[in-house]
Enzyme design. Sequence first.
Site, PDB file in Angstrom:
ATOM      1  CG  HIS A  69      47.557  44.742  42.842  1.00 31.59           C
ATOM      2  ND1 HIS A  69      46.488  45.498  42.190  1.00 31.59           N
ATOM      3  CD2 HIS A  69      46.655  44.137  43.999  1.00 31.59           C
ATOM      4  CE1 HIS A  69      45.342  45.340  43.045  1.00 31.59           C
ATOM      5  NE2 HIS A  69      45.538  44.637  44.104  1.00 31.59           N
ATOM      6  CB  CYS A 208      41.610  45.087  48.560  1.00 30.97           C
ATOM      7  SG  CYS A 208      43.199  45.307  48.357  1.00 30.97           S
TER       8      CYS A 208
END
Length: 724
Positions: A69, A208
């Site tokens: 991603h 994250c």
Amino acid sequence: MTENKPLIIPELVALDADAGPSKEDVIEFLAATVAGAGRASSPDGLAADAKKRESTAPTGIPGGIAIPHCRSSHVLAPSLGFARLVQPVDFGAADGRAADLIFMIAAPDGADDFHLQLLAKLARGLMQTEFTDALRQAADAEEITRIVTKQVQPELLDGGEEAEDGAVGEAGSAAGSTQGDGAVGSKKAAASSAPAEGQTVIVGVSSCPTGIAHTFMAAEALEQAGKDRGITVAIEGQGSGKIDALDPELIKRASAVIFAHDLPVKGRERFAGKPVIDVGVKAAVNDAGSLVDKALAAVDDPSAARVPSGGGSSEESEEGSEHWARRLQRSVMTGVSYMIPFVAAGGLLIALGFLLAGYDVANLYEKISISDYSLWNLPGNEFVHEIKNSADNVVGTETITVSQSGLLLYIGWTLFLLGQAAMSFLVPALAGYISFGLAGRPGIAPGFVMGVVAVQVGAGFIGGLVGGILAGYFAAWLAGLNAPAWLRGLMPVVVIPLGTTLVVGAVMYLVLGRPLAALMTGLKHGLTSMSGGGSAVLLGIILGLMMCFDLGGPINKAAYLFGTAGLSEASASNTAPYEIMATVMAAGMVPPLAMSAATFLRSRLFTKAEIENGRSAWLLGLSFISEGAIPFAAADPLRVIPATMAGGAVTGAMTMAMHVGSRAPHGGVFVAFAITNFGGFLLAILAGTVVTTALVIVLKGLGRNADGQGGKEGAEAQAAAAAA
């Protein structure tokens, strides 16, 4: 762009694809798929951004799934590219399983909160086996589209809206699909039902670097692990978009905290004082259950790490605002904490070696090689040691006789050598982790080296303290330099360790070595002289007072370090270190034993919580865990601490006067075999416990009368007033 534009359409789905043998090939394949569907302007640009993100940390997760991603300027609309591979590809998952289900999560640079929340719902769905099973069983791209849309945008199905490009038809139910999370943007407090009265609550934060995948997968995994254990776990995902903050009341109720993060925690001060498990975000994705178990264990562990109190919204701000003296104290305590396992393991192994092989096994150390013997060639009780000169020529022999022989001697000798090996790390571990506390990971190697240097120059643990502090500060200074971009990658692994070792090592050898060695020698001689006559009793009183002052704090740990550091210097002709160790251990056992006795004898003077703590404090005391008395001292320090210090002083004086010795650094009564004059050891502990128990009862009774309150209600009222 409208908010009901679908994230996934059939053109973004590739079933039973052969995308290539490597994860880079798969990323390029999916980037081309996204661009081919008109969702990205450049497949190469999108692939480059996704591979750059992949290089920071693998995106494989357990169960054969990968989620490469990124946020990219080449993405025209938030999209999910999906490939079900014929040949699974390794994406670095913790379980070692290659991935056959690959989602490429592509978000524009300016993706708004709404779309980031939708991507978060996909991340949560991937933690559910029903969802992934349905993806593996789907027959065509349209079914995949329905399954994923139902997870992330159920309103497009439930409302019967036709998505653009004919992506999604009428409402349908894909076999095995899962229900979405509900309305996007709902507050965490509102989305979660209130925990039942008395139910254990754990809260936490996940984050994250990109904030669109692992953040929410970690949250889902932890919350599900809590459900499996019958408790409430609520995690605040600090992603790239709007943060749905935890309800302050829920935080207040929480018994422990889990930080699963790769970015600094925002609002860390909200959790101040609570037991904390602090890990990277992938640890929660890979094994959330063990983290929840550790958090539950930390609730009842008085020595568990806790969220620091004070202001600051991130780790950096907390550390940056920390006073230098507090930082130094914390770092020294870090070194002592990491050193203690070496001492405990080594000391107990040596004690077991003595138990099996006799105390004279120490005479074999560094003179006779155990490698000359084996289970098939057991040693006798006489050994010949060759005495050699500087030219390695034999100039004589020495006969060494020991009390044991055969298997017992061989096993005891082995345990003794293992213990000596562990004890040899005492000073290096102390110095290494002090340096780590000051400079982080780059400080570990030079700190360990300074510890070895301290041993070589004869400076002992004092040299380790000084060397570790110097290495830590110098490494931290180097880390703060504005290095050129090409050098930054080498700073933590080469430049800082090398530069610190060179500079501080030279200072230790050339400048500080002799003075520190002289100081250590003087200290040893002083202790040896104090261990005899009236000075021994004075030394025992001082050590007893230190052990019982802050119960596991810096002064207590300083006394313990003082005792354990001397064990390596003890011998048959120098038993003073054994007596000091016994004094430290015996005095440290008094506070929890006394508080347990006091709650039993005069329960009306204590709160219900203190009575419960008292029921287990006796076992902690017998095991030499002074921290068992911390709840009592924290609730009523002006009465409890003076009483414990008085009892500790009595015990310390008696153990030194009766020449009680301990060859084990820990274990309390459970290492009786390693304690000389065990009867005197028990008598000293009993005397100190009686003194502390009596003083606590008297002082609390006087306090109760002065306050005009009696019974448990009065004690609880006082505790409540102190906490207000």
